[in-house]
Design a protein around this motif. Structure first.
Motif, mmCIF file in Angstrom:
data_model
loop_
_atom_site.group_PDB
_atom_site.id
_atom_site.type_symbol
_atom_site.label_atom_id
_atom_site.label_comp_id
_atom_site.label_asym_id
_atom_site.label_seq_id
_atom_site.Cartn_x
_atom_site.Cartn_y
_atom_site.Cartn_z
ATOM 1 N N TRP A 171 0.802 -1.224 0.000
ATOM 2 C CA TRP A 171 0.000 0.000 0.000
ATOM 3 C C TRP A 171 0.839 1.280 0.000
ATOM 4 C CZ3 TRP A 171 -4.756 0.769 -1.345
ATOM 5 C CH2 TRP A 171 -5.459 1.887 -0.926
ATOM 6 N N SER A 172 1.890 1.289 0.796
ATOM 7 C CA SER A 172 2.669 2.527 0.971
ATOM 8 C C SER A 172 3.857 2.635 0.028
ATOM 9 C CB SER A 172 3.163 2.631 2.421
ATOM 10 O OG SER A 172 2.062 2.703 3.306
ATOM 11 N N LEU A 173 4.141 1.562 -0.711
ATOM 12 C CA LEU A 173 5.312 1.562 -1.582
ATOM 13 C C LEU A 173 4.958 1.992 -3.010
ATOM 14 C CD1 LEU A 173 7.092 -1.780 -0.602
ATOM 15 C CD2 LEU A 173 7.584 0.540 0.224
ATOM 16 N N PRO A 174 5.916 2.603 -3.708
ATOM 17 C CA PRO A 174 5.719 2.844 -5.145
ATOM 18 C C PRO A 174 5.539 1.516 -5.880
ATOM 19 C CG PRO A 174 7.588 4.092 -4.313
ATOM 20 C CD PRO A 174 7.195 3.143 -3.220
ATOM 21 N N LEU A 175 4.859 1.553 -6.984
ATOM 22 C CA LEU A 175 4.560 0.339 -7.732
ATOM 23 C C LEU A 175 5.827 -0.437 -8.091
ATOM 24 C CD1 LEU A 175 2.570 -1.511 -9.222
ATOM 25 C CD2 LEU A 175 2.718 0.051 -11.189
ATOM 26 N N ILE A 176 6.863 0.249 -8.501
ATOM 27 C CA ILE A 176 8.092 -0.431 -8.929
ATOM 28 C C ILE A 176 8.698 -1.238 -7.784
ATOM 29 C CG2 ILE A 176 9.595 1.542 -8.414
ATOM 30 C CD1 ILE A 176 9.909 -0.922 -11.394
ATOM 31 N N GLU A 177 8.537 -0.765 -6.530
ATOM 32 C CA GLU A 177 9.063 -1.505 -5.373
ATOM 33 C C GLU A 177 8.253 -2.777 -5.133
ATOM 34 O OE1 GLU A 177 11.870 -0.823 -4.017
ATOM 35 O OE2 GLU A 177 12.099 0.986 -5.237
ATOM 36 N N SER A 178 6.930 -2.711 -5.360
ATOM 37 C CA SER A 178 6.104 -3.925 -5.281
ATOM 38 C C SER A 178 6.538 -4.927 -6.333
ATOM 39 C CB SER A 178 4.622 -3.570 -5.471
ATOM 40 O OG SER A 178 4.081 -2.932 -4.344
ATOM 41 N N PHE A 179 6.810 -4.423 -7.531
ATOM 42 C CA PHE A 179 7.286 -5.307 -8.602
ATOM 43 C C PHE A 179 8.601 -5.985 -8.196
ATOM 44 C CE2 PHE A 179 5.079 -3.164 -12.511
ATOM 45 C CZ PHE A 179 3.871 -3.655 -12.052
ATOM 46 N N LYS A 180 9.503 -5.234 -7.584
ATOM 47 C CA LYS A 180 10.795 -5.801 -7.184
ATOM 48 C C LYS A 180 10.627 -6.872 -6.114
ATOM 49 C CE LYS A 180 13.534 -1.681 -8.301
ATOM 50 N NZ LYS A 180 14.302 -0.536 -7.737
ATOM 51 N N MET B 165 11.154 -15.432 -7.689
ATOM 52 C CA MET B 165 12.499 -15.741 -8.213
ATOM 53 C C MET B 165 12.552 -15.583 -9.730
ATOM 54 S SD MET B 165 13.636 -18.932 -5.735
ATOM 55 C CE MET B 165 12.110 -19.851 -5.964
ATOM 56 N N ILE B 166 12.066 -14.419 -10.196
ATOM 57 C CA ILE B 166 12.051 -14.123 -11.623
ATOM 58 C C ILE B 166 13.455 -13.721 -12.062
ATOM 59 C CG2 ILE B 166 11.022 -12.679 -13.423
ATOM 60 C CD1 ILE B 166 8.698 -12.131 -11.448
ATOM 61 N N PRO B 167 14.018 -14.363 -13.083
ATOM 62 C CA PRO B 167 15.350 -13.971 -13.576
ATOM 63 C C PRO B 167 15.359 -12.515 -14.044
ATOM 64 C CG PRO B 167 14.705 -16.103 -14.480
ATOM 65 C CD PRO B 167 13.489 -15.543 -13.791
ATOM 66 N N ASP B 168 16.517 -11.847 -13.906
ATOM 67 C CA ASP B 168 16.639 -10.433 -14.277
ATOM 68 C C ASP B 168 16.196 -10.181 -15.714
ATOM 69 O OD1 ASP B 168 17.596 -9.848 -11.785
ATOM 70 O OD2 ASP B 168 19.709 -9.799 -12.377
ATOM 71 N N SER B 169 16.608 -11.047 -16.620
ATOM 72 C CA SER B 169 16.283 -10.844 -18.037
ATOM 73 C C SER B 169 14.777 -10.934 -18.273
ATOM 74 C CB SER B 169 17.012 -11.882 -18.905
ATOM 75 O OG SER B 169 16.659 -13.196 -18.519
ATOM 76 N N ASP B 170 14.110 -11.896 -17.603
ATOM 77 C CA ASP B 170 12.664 -12.043 -17.760
ATOM 78 C C ASP B 170 11.927 -10.846 -17.161
ATOM 79 O OD1 ASP B 170 13.231 -14.451 -18.905
ATOM 80 O OD2 ASP B 170 12.519 -15.683 -17.225
ATOM 81 N N TYR B 171 12.421 -10.374 -16.026
ATOM 82 C CA TYR B 171 11.811 -9.219 -15.361
ATOM 83 C C TYR B 171 11.892 -7.974 -16.251
ATOM 84 C CZ TYR B 171 11.242 -5.502 -11.842
ATOM 85 O OH TYR B 171 10.842 -4.394 -11.150
ATOM 86 N N LYS B 172 13.055 -7.722 -16.803
ATOM 87 C CA LYS B 172 13.233 -6.561 -17.679
ATOM 88 C C LYS B 172 12.365 -6.685 -18.935
ATOM 89 C CE LYS B 172 17.971 -5.593 -16.143
ATOM 90 N NZ LYS B 172 19.418 -5.649 -16.492
ATOM 91 N N GLN B 173 12.277 -7.906 -19.448
ATOM 92 C CA GLN B 173 11.451 -8.142 -20.641
ATOM 93 C C GLN B 173 9.982 -7.843 -20.356
ATOM 94 O OE1 GLN B 173 10.672 -12.270 -21.990
ATOM 95 N NE2 GLN B 173 11.586 -11.644 -23.948
ATOM 96 N N ALA C 40 -0.122 -9.432 -11.456
ATOM 97 C CA ALA C 40 -0.551 -10.829 -11.603
ATOM 98 C C ALA C 40 0.148 -11.517 -12.771
ATOM 99 C CB ALA C 40 -2.064 -10.893 -11.790
ATOM 100 N N PHE C 41 0.513 -10.753 -13.787
ATOM 101 C CA PHE C 41 1.177 -11.313 -14.973
ATOM 102 C C PHE C 41 2.704 -11.280 -14.870
ATOM 103 C CE2 PHE C 41 -2.972 -10.725 -16.897
ATOM 104 C CZ PHE C 41 -3.021 -11.652 -17.938
ATOM 105 N N LEU C 42 3.250 -10.629 -13.835
ATOM 106 C CA LEU C 42 4.680 -10.323 -13.790
ATOM 107 C C LEU C 42 5.566 -11.566 -13.856
ATOM 108 C CD1 LEU C 42 6.681 -7.915 -13.508
ATOM 109 C CD2 LEU C 42 6.679 -8.364 -11.041
ATOM 110 N N HIS C 43 5.190 -12.640 -13.191
ATOM 111 C CA HIS C 43 6.027 -13.844 -13.176
ATOM 112 C C HIS C 43 5.703 -14.789 -14.336
ATOM 113 C CE1 HIS C 43 2.372 -14.831 -10.920
ATOM 114 N NE2 HIS C 43 2.628 -16.116 -11.060
ATOM 115 N N ASN C 44 4.981 -14.246 -15.335
ATOM 116 C CA ASN C 44 4.646 -14.991 -16.552
ATOM 117 C C ASN C 44 3.920 -16.307 -16.228
ATOM 118 O OD1 ASN C 44 4.462 -15.457 -19.293
ATOM 119 N ND2 ASN C 44 6.491 -16.350 -19.461
#
Length: 315
Positions: free
Chosen positions: A112-121, A128-136, A171-175
């Motif tokens: 709730w209190s974090l920026p969206l990008i921090e939730s994504f991280k 355990m999403i690989p860096d390359s998949d996360y950036k993609q 919901a889609f972030l981890h593919n």
């Protein structure tokens, strides 16, 4: 194309205590074994292919949520077999959770209190999403939606539409192979509904993600679903594509009349029984018509008629 979800004769029953009224009744209930059995889902069999967007529809209390909870592994069926991505979900809840995404009842999975990008991280680390998949995935999000102004915005400062869009992205972030969406556009304005529908469609096409959509908004169904499954009182009453559904009720027309004495009136006409012109003539004779429009039956009206037919059969 492989099956993402297979359900064979799935039934879910609950034992519910027959409660008594008053204080004495409440005390009696503490020691009572007077239970009744409620069938929430009754002998449902469905095969859903990978990459399909399926509308899973029904009135409140029809058994939709119970079915979804069995697909996600939260509930175990009383009888029948269920496989999700080749796994029995209630026996392998952790493994199943790794391969599904969920947006339910606007219960946010974001911090709730974090920026969206921090939730994504944080989600990146949890899954355990690989860096390359996360950036993609972030690049894909940028191509499908205007997210730059959201990434560094705390979730608590977002509008309802922005939070919903962000939850779908999460919901889609981890593919995941399957995403379950419950009323994703409820309470949103028309512009945001269109944006979210386009996002869901784009993610489905890019990642071949299977999407199970529960909604009462027929605009979502028309925009996203080629196939719909309808249940009522726990039983499946329809499983086919929308084109077949409208063809089945093709003789129906929605007649909208602006009457001189009472304003706009909407009438559903079955042209196999009644000619539209005869209805118009009758209302013109009664008091005059100021304006007319004739439209094909909407998906919403078709669904209502299917519910009505199912109710009449069970009565």
């Amino acid at each position: 194309m492989e099956d993402a979800i297979i359900m064979k004769g799935v039934t879910k029953e609950f034992k519910v205590l027959n409660r008594h009224e008053g204080l004495k009744g409440s005390l009696k209930d503490l020691f009572s074994r007077d239970y009744k059995t409620i069938t929430a889902v009754d002998n449902i069999s469905i095969n859903i292919k990978a990459g399909e967007i399926v509308g899973y529809l029904g009135p409140n209390g029809a058994g939709k949520s119970t079915t979804i909870k069995m697909m996600t592994g939260v509930l175990e069926p009383t009888r029948g077999e269920i496989l999700v991505n080749g796994t029995v979900p209630y026996k392998n809840r952790s493994h199943n959770a790794e391969n599904i995404g969920v947006v339910f009842g606007q219960r946010s999975q974001l911090w709730w209190s974090l920026p969206l990008i921090e939730s994504f991280k944080l989600l990146k680390d949890i899954y355990m999403i690989p860096d390359s998949d996360y950036k993609q995935m972030l690049e894909l999000y940028r191509s499908l939606a205007d997210i730059e102004n959201l990434l560094h915005k705390p979730v608590r400062q977002m509008s309802l539409g922005q939070r919903t869009l962000s939850d779908i992205l999460a919901a889609f972030l981890h593919n995941p192979k399957i995403v379950f969406l419950d009323e994703p556009t409820i309470g949103l304005d028309v512009a945001m509904k269109v944006k979210i529908r386009e996002l869901i469609k784009g993610l489905n096409q890019e990642k071949n993600t299977t999407v199970i959509l529960t909604t009462h908004d027929m605009g979502d169904v028309d925009a996203l679903c080629k196939r719909i499954v309808i249940i009522d009182h726990g039983s499946m009453i329809y499983d086919n594509d929308i084109g077949h559904l409208k063809h089945y009720f093709g003789s129906y027309r929605t007649l909208r009349l602006n009457l001189a004495d009472s304003g706009w009136k909407e009438i559903l006409v079955d042209e196999s029984k009644t000619d539209v012109m005869s209805v118009i003539s009758e209302y013109q004779r009664k008091g005059g018509i100021k304006d007319i429009s004739v439209e094909d039956i909407s998906t919403e009206e078709v669904i209502k008629k299917i519910y009505a037919q199912a109710a009449s059969r069970s009565a």
